[in-house]
Design a protein around this motif. Structure first.
Motif, PDB file in Angstrom:
ATOM      1  N   MET A  75       0.847  -1.205   0.000  1.00  0.00           N
ATOM      2  CA  MET A  75       0.000   0.000   0.000  1.00  0.00           C
ATOM      3  C   MET A  75       0.876   1.246   0.000  1.00  0.00           C
ATOM      4  N   ARG A  76       0.399   2.313  -0.646  1.00  0.00           N
ATOM      5  CA  ARG A  76       1.141   3.575  -0.642  1.00  0.00           C
ATOM      6  C   ARG A  76       1.177   4.144   0.768  1.00  0.00           C
ATOM      7  N   ALA A  77       2.226   4.888   1.062  1.00  0.00           N
ATOM      8  CA  ALA A  77       2.348   5.498   2.389  1.00  0.00           C
ATOM      9  C   ALA A  77       1.266   6.559   2.583  1.00  0.00           C
ATOM     10  N   LEU A  78       0.797   6.642   3.807  1.00  0.00           N
ATOM     11  CA  LEU A  78      -0.176   7.682   4.147  1.00  0.00           C
ATOM     12  C   LEU A  78       0.584   8.962   4.469  1.00  0.00           C
ATOM     13  N   ASN A  79      -0.121   9.981   4.927  1.00  0.00           N
ATOM     14  CA  ASN A  79       0.531  11.273   5.193  1.00  0.00           C
ATOM     15  C   ASN A  79       1.706  11.099   6.152  1.00  0.00           C
ATOM     16  N   SER A  80       2.877  11.504   5.695  1.00  0.00           N
ATOM     17  CA  SER A  80       4.088  11.192   6.459  1.00  0.00           C
ATOM     18  C   SER A  80       4.148  11.974   7.769  1.00  0.00           C
ATOM     19  N   LEU A  81       3.660  13.195   7.772  1.00  0.00           N
ATOM     20  CA  LEU A  81       3.727  13.994   9.002  1.00  0.00           C
ATOM     21  C   LEU A  81       2.801  13.424  10.070  1.00  0.00           C
ATOM     22  N   LEU A  82       1.602  13.038   9.665  1.00  0.00           N
ATOM     23  CA  LEU A  82       0.678  12.467  10.654  1.00  0.00           C
ATOM     24  C   LEU A  82       1.138  11.082  11.086  1.00  0.00           C
ATOM     25  N   ALA A  83       1.670  10.323  10.142  1.00  0.00           N
ATOM     26  CA  ALA A  83       2.153   8.988  10.500  1.00  0.00           C
ATOM     27  C   ALA A  83       3.283   9.085  11.525  1.00  0.00           C
ATOM     28  N   ALA A  84       4.051  10.174  11.445  1.00  0.00           N
ATOM     29  CA  ALA A  84       5.185  10.342  12.369  1.00  0.00           C
ATOM     30  C   ALA A  84       4.763  11.014  13.680  1.00  0.00           C
ATOM     31  N   THR A  85       3.519  11.473  13.743  1.00  0.00           N
ATOM     32  CA  THR A  85       3.051  12.145  14.961  1.00  0.00           C
ATOM     33  C   THR A  85       2.633  11.097  15.986  1.00  0.00           C
ATOM     34  N   GLU A  86       3.138  11.244  17.208  1.00  0.00           N
ATOM     35  CA  GLU A  86       2.768  10.274  18.232  1.00  0.00           C
ATOM     36  C   GLU A  86       1.406  10.610  18.821  1.00  0.00           C
ATOM     37  N   THR A  87       0.732   9.593  19.376  1.00  0.00           N
ATOM     38  CA  THR A  87      -0.520   9.859  20.095  1.00  0.00           C
ATOM     39  C   THR A  87      -0.215  10.828  21.228  1.00  0.00           C
ATOM     40  N   THR A  88      -1.107  11.815  21.421  1.00  0.00           N
ATOM     41  CA  THR A  88      -0.839  12.848  22.406  1.00  0.00           C
ATOM     42  C   THR A  88      -0.563  12.262  23.804  1.00  0.00           C
ATOM     43  N   ILE A  89       0.402  12.855  24.466  1.00  0.00           N
ATOM     44  CA  ILE A  89       0.819  12.404  25.796  1.00  0.00           C
ATOM     45  C   ILE A  89      -0.352  12.394  26.782  1.00  0.00           C
ATOM     46  N   PHE A  90      -1.322  13.312  26.559  1.00  0.00           N
ATOM     47  CA  PHE A  90      -2.460  13.379  27.494  1.00  0.00           C
ATOM     48  C   PHE A  90      -3.300  12.110  27.401  1.00  0.00           C
ATOM     49  N   THR A  91      -3.505  11.646  26.175  1.00  0.00           N
ATOM     50  CA  THR A  91      -4.263  10.413  25.965  1.00  0.00           C
ATOM     51  C   THR A  91      -3.469   9.215  26.475  1.00  0.00           C
ATOM     52  N   VAL A  92      -2.180   9.208  26.204  1.00  0.00           N
ATOM     53  CA  VAL A  92      -1.336   8.087  26.625  1.00  0.00           C
ATOM     54  C   VAL A  92      -1.364   7.956  28.155  1.00  0.00           C
ATOM     55  N   MET A  93      -1.179   9.083  28.851  1.00  0.00           N
ATOM     56  CA  MET A  93      -1.096   9.008  30.313  1.00  0.00           C
ATOM     57  C   MET A  93      -2.469   8.748  30.941  1.00  0.00           C
ATOM     58  N   SER A  94      -3.533   9.278  30.319  1.00  0.00           N
ATOM     59  CA  SER A  94      -4.876   9.005  30.866  1.00  0.00           C
ATOM     60  C   SER A  94      -5.205   7.513  30.724  1.00  0.00           C
ATOM     61  N   ALA A  95      -4.807   6.924  29.589  1.00  0.00           N
ATOM     62  CA  ALA A  95      -5.062   5.487  29.395  1.00  0.00           C
ATOM     63  C   ALA A  95      -4.282   4.675  30.425  1.00  0.00           C
ATOM     64  N   LEU A  96      -3.031   5.073  30.665  1.00  0.00           N
ATOM     65  CA  LEU A  96      -2.206   4.349  31.650  1.00  0.00           C
ATOM     66  C   LEU A  96      -2.808   4.504  33.051  1.00  0.00           C
ATOM     67  N   ALA A  97      -3.330   5.700  33.335  1.00  0.00           N
ATOM     68  CA  ALA A  97      -3.955   5.940  34.645  1.00  0.00           C
ATOM     69  C   ALA A  97      -5.163   5.022  34.814  1.00  0.00           C
ATOM     70  N   THR A  98      -5.950   4.878  33.766  1.00  0.00           N
ATOM     71  CA  THR A  98      -7.136   4.010  33.853  1.00  0.00           C
ATOM     72  C   THR A  98      -6.716   2.558  34.075  1.00  0.00           C
ATOM     73  N   THR A  99      -5.714   2.124  33.317  1.00  0.00           N
ATOM     74  CA  THR A  99      -5.254   0.743  33.449  1.00  0.00           C
ATOM     75  C   THR A  99      -4.817   0.435  34.881  1.00  0.00           C
ATOM     76  N   HIS A 100      -4.157   1.406  35.513  1.00  0.00           N
ATOM     77  CA  HIS A 100      -3.592   1.141  36.836  1.00  0.00           C
ATOM     78  C   HIS A 100      -4.426   1.719  37.978  1.00  0.00           C
ATOM     79  N   GLY A 101      -5.616   2.210  37.659  1.00  0.00           N
ATOM     80  CA  GLY A 101      -6.465   2.774  38.712  1.00  0.00           C
ATOM     81  C   GLY A 101      -5.800   3.953  39.400  1.00  0.00           C
ATOM     82  N   ALA A 102      -5.019   4.715  38.655  1.00  0.00           N
ATOM     83  CA  ALA A 102      -4.288   5.842  39.254  1.00  0.00           C
ATOM     84  C   ALA A 102      -5.162   7.089  39.324  1.00  0.00           C
ATOM     85  N   ILE A 103      -4.883   7.934  40.303  1.00  0.00           N
ATOM     86  CA  ILE A 103      -5.517   9.255  40.359  1.00  0.00           C
ATOM     87  C   ILE A 103      -4.873  10.073  39.248  1.00  0.00           C
TER      88      ILE A 103
END
Ligand code: PMP
Ligand code: GLN
Length: 397
Positions: free
Chosen positions: A1-29
Motif C-alpha cells: 500500500m502507498r504510504a499515508l501522510n508522512s507527518l501524521l504517520a510520524a506524529t505520536e498519540t498525544t501524551i495526554f491520551t497516553v497518560m490518561s489510558a495508563l492511569a485508567t489501566t492502573h487505577g491511578a488518580i
C-alpha cells in the motif's frame, strides 16, 4: 500500500491520551491530563439540556449563533475594554483546538515562518508543519520562564508571518507581563507579522496576576487573533466550544478555515455558553481564587515529599523538579513509574519540547477536588517516603 501522510504517520498519540489510558489501566488518580473532576455551573448545563428541546437542532450559522457572538463581544468589552463587532469580528469554533488550527490556516502560506515558544502545547507544531510552514522555536528557561528578548528578536526576520503565543501558559503557568507583551508587539510591528494568542486560561490566574490580551496593546487590534475556550472558563472541557476574536478582515478568513474544518459547532452548547459568559464578575473571580487554593495544597504536599515546585500564576498546572528525589530515570520513566506503582498519573514536561528537552520536570494538574489532591499526596508519600524508609531499613540490616 502507498504510504499515508508522512507527518501524521510520524506524529505520536498525544501524551495526554497516553497518560490518561495508563492511569485508567492502573487505577491511578489522574493528575495528568488537565480536566476538572467536578462539573461546571449547573445553570449552564441546564441551559444546554433545555436548548436541545426547542427545535433549534439544525445547522447553526457558520460563524456561531448570534447569542454567543454577542456574548463573546460583551465579554471582550467587560474584561478588557475591547470594542468588538459581534457579527464581523467573532468566529465560534469546536474548541480552542480547532480555533488554533483555523487561525494558523488563515495566516500561513507554505514556507512562511512562525515563531513558537517552548515549552509548547502539543498541537502547535504538527499543525504548523502540516501547513508547510516553518517553525522558529524560542525556549523559555525555568525556574521563572522569563522571555529571552534577544533570542526572540533573533527568531524574527523577513519571512516571519506570525507568532503563536500562549498566556497564561501551559505547562509553565507563566502569565506574560505587560512589558514582555509590549516587546512582542514591537516585533510584530517591525516585521509586519500577526499573532495567534491562545488565551484559553484567561480567567484562571492567581496571586493578583492579571491576564493582559496582546490584542489590547497599541497597534495590535488589526494583528491579533484572540482565542478563548468555554471548556476552561466553565470547567466543561468535553464541550469543545471555542471562540476567536479578530478584526473583520482576519475573522473573515478564519471563518473560511472553520468552514472547511467543522463548519459549525453544536447550537445547544453555543447557547448555553452565551448564558455562561453573561455570569456576574464574582463567578470569573472565583475561578482563580478556587484554583489557587488547590495549587497551594498540592504544591505544599509535593514540596513536603522533597520535590522542588516551581511558581505557577495561571492555568490548571504546576511543574515540579523531581531530580531531588534521586529517581534513576528521566521524566517519562518517572511519570510511568508513579502511575503504575504509586497510583498517581502526571505528565512529563519533555513532551512539550521539540528539541532536546530538560528531563527532570513533571507537570501535575491541580484542578481536582481537595480530597482527591490529598489522596494523591498520600499515595505518593506511601510510595516515596515509606518506600525510602523501607529501603533505608533494608540497607541498615
Ligand atoms: N490550548 C491550550 C494551551 C490548552 O491547554 C488546551 C487544553 N485543553 C487547548 C488549547 C484546547 O482547548 P479546547 O479544549 O477548547 O479545544
Ligand atoms: N489541554 C489539556 C492538558 O494540557 C489536554 C487536552 C487534550 O487532552 N488534548 O492537559
Amino acid at each position: 500500500m502507498r504510504a499515508l501522510n508522512s507527518l501524521l504517520a510520524a506524529t505520536e498519540t498525544t501524551i495526554f491520551t497516553v497518560m490518561s489510558a495508563l492511569a485508567t489501566t492502573h487505577g491511578a488518580i489522574n493528575l495528568g491530563q488537565g480536566f476538572p473532576d467536578t462539573d461546571g455551573p449547573a445553570d449552564v448545563i441546564a441551559a444546554a439540556a433545555a436548548a436541545l428541546m426547542d427545535q433549534r437542532n439544525q445547522y447553526p450559522p457558520l460563524a456561531g449563533v448570534p447569542e454567543l457572538r454577542d456574548a463573546v463581544a460583551a465579554a471582550n468589552r467587560r474584561f478588557y475594554g475591547l470594542d468588538i463587532d459581534p457579527m464581523r469580528e467573532v468566529v465560534v469554533t469546536s474548541g480552542a483546538t480547532e480555533a488554533i488550527t483555523a487561525c494558523l490556516m488563515a495566516v500561513l502560506d507554505p514556507g512562511d515562518e512562525v515563531v513558537l515558544i517552548e515549552p509548547l502545547y502539543d498541537t502547535y507544531l504538527p499543525v504548523v508543519r502540516l501547513l508547510g510552514a516553518v517553525p522558529r522555536l524560542v525556549r523559555l528557561a525555568p525556574p521563572d520562564w522569563a522571555l529571552p528578548r534577544g533570542e526572540l528578536a533573533a527568531a524574527f526576520g523577513p519571512r516571519t508571518k506570525a507568532i503563536l503565543l500562549n498566556s497564561p501558559m501551559n505547562p509553565t503557568g507563566k502569565v506574560f507581563s505587560a512589558d514582555e507583551l509590549g516587546f512582542i508587539a514591537g516585533l510584530l510591528q517591525k516585521y509586519d507579522a500577526y499573532a495567534i494568542c491562545d488565551e484559553v486560561y484567561e480567567h484562571l490566574v492567581f496571586d493578583g496576576y492579571r491576564h493582559i490580551p496582546l490584542m489590547t496593546l497599541p497597534g495590535m487590534r488589526e494583528r491579533v487573533m484572540r482565542i478563548g475556550s468555554a471548556g476552561k472558563t466553565f470547567s466543561l472541557t468535553g464541550w469543545k466550544v471555542g471562540y476567536v476574536t479578530a478584526c473583520a478582515a482576519i475573522a473573515e478568513i478564519v471563518a473560511k478555515a472553520h468552514q472547511n474544518l467543522t463548519f459549525t459547532t453544536p447550537p445547544n452548547l453555543q447557547r448555553a455558553v452565551a448564558l455562561g459568559l453573561a455570569k456576574d464578575d464574582a463567578y470569573f473571580v472565583s475561578l482563580g481564587a478556587d484554583l489557587a487554593a488547590r495549587r497551594d495544597r498540592l504544591a505544599a504536599g509535593l514540596t513536603g515529599l522533597g520535590m522542588r515546585v516551581l511558581a505557577t500564576h495561571g492555568s490548571y498546572f504546576l511543574i515540579a523538579d523531581v531530580s531531588t528525589l534521586g529517581f534513576p530515570g528521566d521524566d517519562v520513566a518517572f511519570c510511568r513509574h508513579i502511575t503504575q506503582h504509586a497510583g498517581v498519573a502526571a505528565i512529563p514536561v519533555s513532551a512539550f519540547y521539540a528539541g532536546t528537552p530538560p528531563r527532570n520536570y513533571v507537570r501535575f494538574a491541580f484542578c481536582k477536588r481537595p480530597e482527591v489532591l490529598d489522596a494523591a499526596l498520600s499515595r505518593l508519600a506511601a510510595h516515596f517516603v515509606a518506600g525510602s524508609a523501607r529501603a533505608a531499613l533494608t540497607a541498615a540490616k
